[in-house]
Design an enzyme around this catalytic site. Structure first.
Site, PDB file in Angstrom:
ATOM      1  CG  HIS A   4      26.997 -21.611   7.079  1.00  0.00           C
ATOM      2  ND1 HIS A   4      26.062 -21.177   6.512  1.00  0.00           N
ATOM      3  CD2 HIS A   4      27.539 -20.778   7.658  1.00  0.00           C
ATOM      4  CE1 HIS A   4      25.781 -19.899   6.722  1.00  0.00           C
ATOM      5  NE2 HIS A   4      26.611 -19.658   7.543  1.00  0.00           N
ATOM      6  CG  ASP A  47      26.100 -16.137   8.450  1.00  0.00           C
ATOM      7  OD1 ASP A  47      25.885 -14.927   8.872  1.00  0.00           O
ATOM      8  OD2 ASP A  47      26.054 -17.146   8.940  1.00  0.00           O
TER       9      ASP A  47
END
Length: 392
Positions: free
Chosen positions: A198, A351
């Site tokens: 990520h 997120d």
């Protein structure tokens, strides 16, 4: 004159909290409004005081997902008993216990606060902590979730990189629990099993590294060797097909891209247990080898850990950054802080969960597949169970 980091600024002794305070630092339900979405945060955990050390070690040494020993039912308890006093001393040296529960609760609270803002359709969100070998246990966390009756549960692994020995053990603990107890009806389940690349995770580690590089004299900063240290794994597991080494390597590459490959770097491995061969080079051996090459400046980065615990506060800080650095006459050595509650890291967690809630899938195909040489029937049964659970 040697200049080394004895105890980096991220040291947070649990002793300041005290055992009575820690007892209540489990799932923190600050907002008493009924949760619509539960975020179940999985991790190994750590003893909150020295009295918990033996049972913690016993859990590890008798867990065949974590470690496989001959005659494990007898040898595991013997090893746990033999190591208890030594490990208790280490926890005493970092304040009396592990701060991992404090950090996980902090991360969960900040995550859910952000999720309520960015994903109001699934709010309110509430976090629950499920540790593998110490309270709050998997069973305790699931009992709290069942009592709260949310509409959805997101099982969120706090290991960015997946390994059968760590992530797999935590997921299997949920499976084992519901083999003995009926899963609650009317709840939708989904899984976030890994997130090694990520971009905000990489950005967090890059920021932590920049903070440490800035502490070196300007003329030395380009020469600092960045040593990304992760918990090692037995080669037997690697050869079986465990994806952990490749995922750790992917995280390292993502971080170095974020840093524009500013410094020499290497991936090393720590925390070997037992006589069998494990992934190398080991962190301490690499420091010794680099010292023989005339290298004098280093930063250790705990690339597979998202919060401080015994392997950062003792193994990296005390054993390597202090004791070994002094023995090797290292000029300067620093240690990048774990992500902890860094704002960018909280953005990363937010997120990851928000995108999962909006786009799915509820369970990834990779999670449902097995290692190519896996012969563990329990692993097969567990993955079949998760497939069914997440289809509901």
């Amino acid at each position: 004159m040697m200049n080394f980091t004895k105890f980096p600024k991220i040291f947070h002794p649990l002793g300041r909290w005290g055992p009575e305070k820690v007892r209540f630092l489990t799932t923190t339900n600050v907002n008493q409004q009924k949760a619509k979405t539960a975020i179940l945060m999985l991790n190994m955990g750590g003893p909150q005081n020295t009295q918990q050390v033996h049972d913690y070690l016993l859990g590890i040494m008798t867990d065949r997902d974590m470690i496989q020993l001959p005659v494990q039912s007898k040898l595991g308890p013997w090893i746990a008993q033999r190591r208890t006093e030594e490990v208790q001393k280490k926890y005493q040296e970092i304040g009396g216990g592990s701060p991992i529960l404090k950090w996980t609760n902090r991360q969960g609270e900040l995550l859910c606060k952000q999720l309520d803002k960015v994903a109001p359709e699934s709010a309110p969100h509430r976090h629950y902590v499920a540790f593998r070998y110490v309270t709050p246990t998997t069973a305790e966390a699931l009992a709290r979730i069942e009592a709260d009756r949310p509409e959805r549960v997101v099982i969120f692994s706090q290991y960015p990189q997946y390994s059968c020995a760590t992530s797999g053990s935590s997921f299997n603990a949920i499976f084992d629990h519901y083999r003995k107890h009926e899963a609650p009806k009317g709840i939708s389940w989904s899984v976030i099993d890994r997130w090694p690349t990520h971009p905000l995770l990489a950005k967090t580690f890059a920021e932590r590294i920049r903070e440490e590089i800035a502490k070196f004299p300007p003329e030395r900063q380009r020469d600092v060797i960045l040593m990304f240290s992760a918990h090692s794994l037995p080669l037997k597991a690697v050869n079986r097909g465990d994806s952990y080494p490749s995922e750790v390597g992917a995280t390292v590459h993502a971080v170095m891209q974020e840093l524009n490959f500013c410094n020499p770097h290497v991936l090393v491995w720590q925390s070997k247990v037992g006589p069998l061969p494990w992934l190398e080079p080991f962190t301490d051996a690499a420091l010794k080898a680099y010292s023989k090459q005339g290298k004098k400046n280093f930063i250790l980065i705990p690339i597979a850990f998202v919060n401080e615990h015994i392997e950062t506060l003792h193994e990296l800080d005390i054993e390597y950054c202090h004791e070994l650095a002094e023995e090797l006459k290292i000029e300067r050595i620093g240690r990048a802080a774990a992500p902890n509650d860094h704002p960018i890291f909280i953005e990363a967690l937010t997120d990851i969960v928000a995108q999962h809630l909006k786009k799915g899938p509820k369970v990834a195909p990779k999670f449902l597949s097995r290692c190519p040489h896996c012969v563990n029937t329990r692993c097969l049964e567990s993955k079949q169970w998760y497939r069914t659970l997440c289809e509901k």
